[in-house]
Design a protein around this motif. Structure first.
Motif, PDB file in Angstrom:
ATOM      1  N   SER A   1       0.856  -1.178   0.000  1.00  0.00           N
ATOM      2  CA  SER A   1       0.000   0.000   0.000  1.00  0.00           C
ATOM      3  C   SER A   1       0.900   1.238   0.000  1.00  0.00           C
ATOM      4  N   ALA A   2       0.309   2.407  -0.281  1.00  0.00           N
ATOM      5  CA  ALA A   2       1.094   3.640  -0.294  1.00  0.00           C
ATOM      6  C   ALA A   2       1.730   3.891   1.072  1.00  0.00           C
ATOM      7  N   ASP A   3       0.944   3.685   2.145  1.00  0.00           N
ATOM      8  CA  ASP A   3       1.485   3.920   3.490  1.00  0.00           C
ATOM      9  C   ASP A   3       2.618   2.950   3.816  1.00  0.00           C
ATOM     10  N   GLN A   4       2.454   1.676   3.420  1.00  0.00           N
ATOM     11  CA  GLN A   4       3.515   0.693   3.672  1.00  0.00           C
ATOM     12  C   GLN A   4       4.806   1.063   2.928  1.00  0.00           C
ATOM     13  N   ALA A   5       4.663   1.484   1.680  1.00  0.00           N
ATOM     14  CA  ALA A   5       5.837   1.840   0.879  1.00  0.00           C
ATOM     15  C   ALA A   5       6.558   3.052   1.478  1.00  0.00           C
ATOM     16  N   VAL A   6       5.780   4.002   2.013  1.00  0.00           N
ATOM     17  CA  VAL A   6       6.392   5.162   2.657  1.00  0.00           C
ATOM     18  C   VAL A   6       7.123   4.736   3.923  1.00  0.00           C
ATOM     19  N   GLU A   7       6.485   3.862   4.709  1.00  0.00           N
ATOM     20  CA  GLU A   7       7.096   3.407   5.957  1.00  0.00           C
ATOM     21  C   GLU A   7       8.383   2.630   5.694  1.00  0.00           C
ATOM     22  N   LEU A   8       8.409   1.870   4.605  1.00  0.00           N
ATOM     23  CA  LEU A   8       9.603   1.109   4.243  1.00  0.00           C
ATOM     24  C   LEU A   8      10.641   1.962   3.504  1.00  0.00           C
ATOM     25  N   ARG A   9      10.344   3.234   3.351  1.00  0.00           N
ATOM     26  CA  ARG A   9      11.251   4.189   2.697  1.00  0.00           C
ATOM     27  C   ARG A   9      11.589   3.765   1.266  1.00  0.00           C
ATOM     28  N   ARG A  10      10.528   3.403   0.541  1.00  0.00           N
ATOM     29  CA  ARG A  10      10.726   2.964  -0.839  1.00  0.00           C
ATOM     30  C   ARG A  10      10.097   3.919  -1.850  1.00  0.00           C
ATOM     31  N   ILE A  11       9.474   4.988  -1.387  1.00  0.00           N
ATOM     32  CA  ILE A  11       8.961   6.011  -2.307  1.00  0.00           C
ATOM     33  C   ILE A  11       9.817   7.264  -2.152  1.00  0.00           C
ATOM     34  N   PHE A  12      10.250   7.776  -3.280  1.00  0.00           N
ATOM     35  CA  PHE A  12      11.080   8.980  -3.312  1.00  0.00           C
ATOM     36  C   PHE A  12      10.379  10.050  -4.142  1.00  0.00           C
ATOM     37  N   ILE A  13      10.746  11.292  -3.882  1.00  0.00           N
ATOM     38  CA  ILE A  13      10.112  12.402  -4.586  1.00  0.00           C
ATOM     39  C   ILE A  13      11.172  13.325  -5.178  1.00  0.00           C
ATOM     40  N   LEU A  14      10.937  13.717  -6.419  1.00  0.00           N
ATOM     41  CA  LEU A  14      11.718  14.753  -7.080  1.00  0.00           C
ATOM     42  C   LEU A  14      10.789  15.961  -7.163  1.00  0.00           C
ATOM     43  N   ASP A  15      11.002  16.921  -6.273  1.00  0.00           N
ATOM     44  CA  ASP A  15      10.017  17.992  -6.058  1.00  0.00           C
ATOM     45  C   ASP A  15      10.503  19.312  -6.666  1.00  0.00           C
ATOM     46  N   HIS A  16       9.934  19.648  -7.807  1.00  0.00           N
ATOM     47  CA  HIS A  16      10.199  20.932  -8.459  1.00  0.00           C
ATOM     48  C   HIS A  16       8.904  21.739  -8.507  1.00  0.00           C
ATOM     49  N   HIS A  17       8.232  21.816  -7.362  1.00  0.00           N
ATOM     50  CA  HIS A  17       6.924  22.472  -7.342  1.00  0.00           C
ATOM     51  C   HIS A  17       6.968  23.857  -6.698  1.00  0.00           C
ATOM     52  N   ASP A  18       7.221  23.897  -5.400  1.00  0.00           N
ATOM     53  CA  ASP A  18       7.029  25.146  -4.659  1.00  0.00           C
ATOM     54  C   ASP A  18       7.920  26.285  -5.156  1.00  0.00           C
ATOM     55  N   TYR A  19       9.197  26.000  -5.363  1.00  0.00           N
ATOM     56  CA  TYR A  19      10.123  27.085  -5.687  1.00  0.00           C
ATOM     57  C   TYR A  19       9.855  27.668  -7.072  1.00  0.00           C
ATOM     58  N   ILE A  20       9.304  26.874  -7.994  1.00  0.00           N
ATOM     59  CA  ILE A  20       9.137  27.364  -9.366  1.00  0.00           C
ATOM     60  C   ILE A  20       7.757  27.957  -9.629  1.00  0.00           C
ATOM     61  N   MET A  21       6.771  27.639  -8.780  1.00  0.00           N
ATOM     62  CA  MET A  21       5.418  28.141  -9.007  1.00  0.00           C
ATOM     63  C   MET A  21       5.381  29.666  -9.057  1.00  0.00           C
ATOM     64  N   GLN A  22       6.166  30.315  -8.218  1.00  0.00           N
ATOM     65  CA  GLN A  22       6.127  31.778  -8.138  1.00  0.00           C
ATOM     66  C   GLN A  22       6.674  32.461  -9.389  1.00  0.00           C
ATOM     67  N   TYR A  23       7.376  31.705 -10.239  1.00  0.00           N
ATOM     68  CA  TYR A  23       7.960  32.292 -11.447  1.00  0.00           C
ATOM     69  C   TYR A  23       7.212  31.913 -12.727  1.00  0.00           C
ATOM     70  N   LEU A  24       6.243  31.009 -12.641  1.00  0.00           N
ATOM     71  CA  LEU A  24       5.672  30.439 -13.863  1.00  0.00           C
ATOM     72  C   LEU A  24       4.981  31.471 -14.744  1.00  0.00           C
ATOM     73  N   ARG A  25       4.254  32.393 -14.153  1.00  0.00           N
ATOM     74  CA  ARG A  25       3.568  33.386 -14.989  1.00  0.00           C
ATOM     75  C   ARG A  25       4.590  34.185 -15.806  1.00  0.00           C
ATOM     76  N   ARG A  26       5.637  34.645 -15.142  1.00  0.00           N
ATOM     77  CA  ARG A  26       6.647  35.452 -15.829  1.00  0.00           C
ATOM     78  C   ARG A  26       7.358  34.649 -16.917  1.00  0.00           C
ATOM     79  N   ILE A  27       7.630  33.369 -16.626  1.00  0.00           N
ATOM     80  CA  ILE A  27       8.312  32.525 -17.622  1.00  0.00           C
ATOM     81  C   ILE A  27       7.412  32.293 -18.828  1.00  0.00           C
ATOM     82  N   ASN A  28       6.165  31.909 -18.585  1.00  0.00           N
ATOM     83  CA  ASN A  28       5.276  31.522 -19.678  1.00  0.00           C
ATOM     84  C   ASN A  28       4.803  32.708 -20.502  1.00  0.00           C
TER      85      ASN A  28
END
Length: 508
Positions: free
Chosen positions: A405-432
């Protein structure tokens, strides 16, 4: 042949003069000098002399260790060290009886070109030697005005440094620090730092002006190696640049790429940017360099087919006006195939579609530009700035968790995240607004039993209409049809984010 005869005669004359002066009845210290064989560089044996500094006896006049007479390099033999081609020379010193133990050497290069000194080993007695790991460029004294100093491998705390070495070390430190004045030259070894005040070119007009970064109380960084180049005519706080292709920035010689790596870097850099500075290159391509109609056209236009063309001569001639002469020599030597196109990447050399697999995507996340950004997921679903919860749900990923399950995989430390969300959101309007399309992204990856990472889901986000509002869409692995194409595009946007983060944050 004539030069060899002259060298032999010179050594014999020195030998007889030493006998007449009584030097060769003094204690003899023999050594071995190893020099890297580098393309286009000088042969140090013809013009190099070495002197020794004692660490047990100081000169009353200078405060430095007692200095021996110069000794020349003899009997050069072609050798290899760790698979690298070298030349090994003999050297013989005639010392005063109370000279003591050598702890530093002074190398004088009277030639016209620099050479790369690997090491010097002195046989002090039958079972004892003093070794100097140099691995450093030695430039001609006509440029440096001082001998090149090296210290033996023995390390000392400042309070335990032998008195005969203390003044030498202080002088060496002063040479490395410089005085903060003048334009840096290629042979200098000065580690001095400055603001980023060379990002623009105000002399070309307002559109080429750029801010100065670093150097303030609030933002002292980033910093760069100080170069001391002339200032702009329009903005006296901005330094100028010399070349369109900026491969000749000052970097202390020992921190530059090795000759082999430099050749590879230069040839790849020129391939990458030659299309933007030499108009004739455009005729090489069937389509636009910015827009490819198919992967087949991309491969044909970007990667070498081992065919050479008349245009290559035109390109190389134009490059001579843009790139320093010594770099051009390296490029000509290294680029054996088409200098306008890149070598075919190994990943597509045998299978043109190998890069599209999820396994390759995961491998490149780890083995590519920016692996340190990957984090182990600590809670599911991911939560961003302001407590905003990701749109990725358990139903999106659980079918690919090898029965967990998702919770089991998190507990076993088998899910990883590549997070390019928060820092880039504030620039998206200007970029696009610039006419491109960029998304913020979150990528979840699963650590499989074979210890490889495989993507589970990708969330792409754009700013919404309201304050803080977002438009999110989740993409999942697919093997056919339109969903497969969308999945490939989602992975491409993640790669764009990852490359941008690497260039602007991790690396720069």
């Amino acid at each position: 042949m004539l030069q060899d005869c002259w060298d032999n005669l010179r050594q014999k004359v020195i030998h007889h003069l030493n006998l007449l002066a009584g030097y060769e009845t003094q204690p003899v210290l023999r050594g071995e000098v190893v020099v890297y064989r580098t393309f286009g560089r000088s042969n140090p044996a013809k013009s190099t002399a070495i002197s020794l500094y004692s660490i047990t006896r100081a000169d009353e006049n200078t405060g430095f260790g007692k200095l021996s007479r110069e000794a020349s390099l003899r009997n050069g033999k072609k050798t290899k060290h760790d698979g690298v081609e070298t030349t090994t020379y003999d050297v013989v010193f005639y010392l005063e009886a109370d000279f003591g133990t050598p702890g530093a050497i002074a190398v004088k290069n009277r030639g016209r070109r620099e050479f790369l000194l690997k090491s010097v080993t002195l046989e002090v007695s039958e079972n004892r030697s003093v070794h100097f790991d140099c691995n450093s460029w030695v430039y001609p004294i006509i440029k440096t005005n001082v001998d090149r100093l090296f210290f033996a491998n023995t390390s000392y705390l400042p309070s335990q440094t032998p008195a005969a070495l203390q003044s030498l070390r202080q002088e060496e430190l002063a040479n490395l620090r410089g005085n903060g004045r003048g334009e840096r030259k290629e042979w200098e070894r000065i580690y001095d730092y400055d603001r980023y005040n060379d990002l623009g070119d105000p002399d070309k007009g307002l559109h080429h002006e750029r801010p100065i970064l670093g150097g303030t109380r609030s933002y002292p960084y980033p910093r760069r190696c100080r170069t001391g180049r002339p200032l702009s005519n329009q903005d006296r706080a901005t330094e100028t640049r010399k070349k369109i292709i900026n491969l000749d920035f000052y970097v202390p010689p020992d921190d530059r790429f090795s000759p082999v790596k430099l050749s590879e870097f230069i040839s790849n850099s020129i391939r990458a940017i030659v299309h933007f500075v030499i108009p004739e290159v455009k005729s090489v391509f069937e389509g636009s360099i910015r827009n490819f109609e198919s992967f087949g056209q991309m491969r044909k236009d970007l990667y070498s087919s081992h065919r050479r063309s008349i245009l290559e001569g035109v390109v190389m001639e134009k490059l001579k006006a843009l790139v320093p002469e010594e770099f051009i020599k390296e490029v000509v030597r290294v680029v054996k195939e088409n200098p306008l196109k890149f070598p075919i990447p190994e990943v597509i050399a045998t299978d043109e579609n190998a890069w599209m697999s999820d396994e390759e995507f995961g491998r490149e996340m780890l083995a590519g530009l920016n692996p340190a950004v990957i984090r182990c997921l600590e809670r599911f679903p991911p939560v961003g700035r302001g407590g905003k919860v990701s749109s990725i749900t358990a139903s999106h990923i659980e079918k690919n968790l090898e029965g967990l399950s998702a919770d089991q995989a998190v507990e076993l430390r088998r899910i990883f995240i590549l997070d390019h969300h928060d820092y880039i959101m504030q620039y998206l309007r200007r970029i696009n607004e610039q006419g491109v399309c960029v998304y913020a992204s979150r990528t979840l990856l699963f650590l499989r039993h074979d210890q490889t990472l495989k993507p589970l889901a990708i969330e792409l986000s754009l700013p919404g209409d309201g304050k803080g509002a977002e438009i999110n869409r989740v993409f999942l692995p697919a093997s056919q049809g339109g969903e497969r194409a969308l999945w490939q595009l989602a992975k491409t946007h993640v790669a764009v984010n990852d490359s941008g983060h690497h260039q602007l944050i991790s690396h720069w």
